[in-house]
Design an enzyme around this catalytic site. Sequence first.
Site, PDB file in Angstrom:
ATOM      1  N   ALA A  33      38.411  46.820  36.253  1.00 24.98           N
ATOM      2  CA  ALA A  33      37.425  46.892  35.169  1.00 24.98           C
ATOM      3  C   ALA A  33      37.798  45.923  34.059  1.00 24.98           C
ATOM      4  CB  ALA A  33      37.346  48.327  34.640  1.00 24.98           C
ATOM      5  N   ASN A  34      37.087  45.955  32.946  1.00 22.43           N
ATOM      6  CA  ASN A  34      37.446  45.132  31.780  1.00 22.43           C
ATOM      7  C   ASN A  34      37.063  45.888  30.515  1.00 22.43           C
ATOM      8  OD1 ASN A  34      34.670  44.279  30.851  1.00 22.43           O
ATOM      9  ND2 ASN A  34      34.633  43.471  32.934  1.00 22.43           N
ATOM     10  N   ARG A  35      37.348  45.296  29.350  1.00 25.06           N
ATOM     11  CA  ARG A  35      37.227  46.001  28.073  1.00 25.06           C
ATOM     12  C   ARG A  35      35.827  46.026  27.477  1.00 25.06           C
ATOM     13  NH1 ARG A  35      42.284  47.214  26.515  1.00 25.06           N
ATOM     14  NH2 ARG A  35      43.966  45.819  27.196  1.00 25.06           N
ATOM     15  N   ALA A  99      29.669  41.971  31.041  1.00 25.30           N
ATOM     16  CA  ALA A  99      30.958  41.344  31.365  1.00 25.30           C
ATOM     17  C   ALA A  99      31.225  41.658  32.838  1.00 25.30           C
ATOM     18  CB  ALA A  99      32.058  41.905  30.476  1.00 25.30           C
TER      19      ALA A  99
END
Length: 231
Positions: A33-35, A99
Amino acid sequence: ARLLGGDGPLKGRHVLVTSGPTHEPIDPVRYIANRSSGKQGHAIAAAAAQAGARVTLVSGPVNLPDPFGVEVCRVESAREMLAAVEAALPADVAIFAAAVADWRAAREASEKMKKDGGALPTLALTENPDILATIAQRVEGRPGLVIGFAAETQNVVAYAQAKRARKGCDWIVANDVSAQSGIPGGVMGGDSNEVRLITEAGVEAWPPASKSEVAARLIARIIAATGPEET
Ligand code: CTP
Ligand code: CA
């Protein structure tokens, strides 16, 4: 009925927005995942609905309420996001604020991976489809205005201009996601943003503002560029 769009300068237009991160499965309990919080993409969807557009928001996993008057399609992975975006076409304007994970696990394990006391596992990656480039380069059914984002930590304008050319989109909203960006607490996950709008005509530096103010300004810019409502 509200989901069909309302009154306002974007009445009769279909606006498609992607938002949030994607989750790329490794095994049944783990993912990449990412922020991304989804705050900027969700604010854009809300502002488009406010302006009277019919809005489809394709969102990865986020902790945000559905924006008022917006049809929300929830997805997890990049491949699911691409399929949902293609299913939502045609659109007059498409804004790719998600994102999207650049890579996913080359193989998704069907059972939970176990420590077996032997060698450490290695994670082989494969590249995800580029949703923005896929839609921007469509020959048939390309939205009239295709807008991408660019998250950079250095050389923001040069990298974003190269991205605009490479992907074939009309505009790029570029932001500095580095810790040195000047946005307290950082852009990713935070409530404010400082962006540059990159178009064929050049670079506009917008002042630091809340993500809803950036969204409102982008929608105003879209209204100015796409002209009066269709009758
Ligand atoms: N994007 C997308 N699909 C992907 C990757 C990115 O649709 N698989 C979109 C994003 O939503 C954003 C734009 O492309 O609108 C740029 O994303 P960014 O991560 O900044 O660019 P990349 O092309 O992935 O390049 P890099 O991460 O290496 O800078
Ligand atoms: Ca990327």
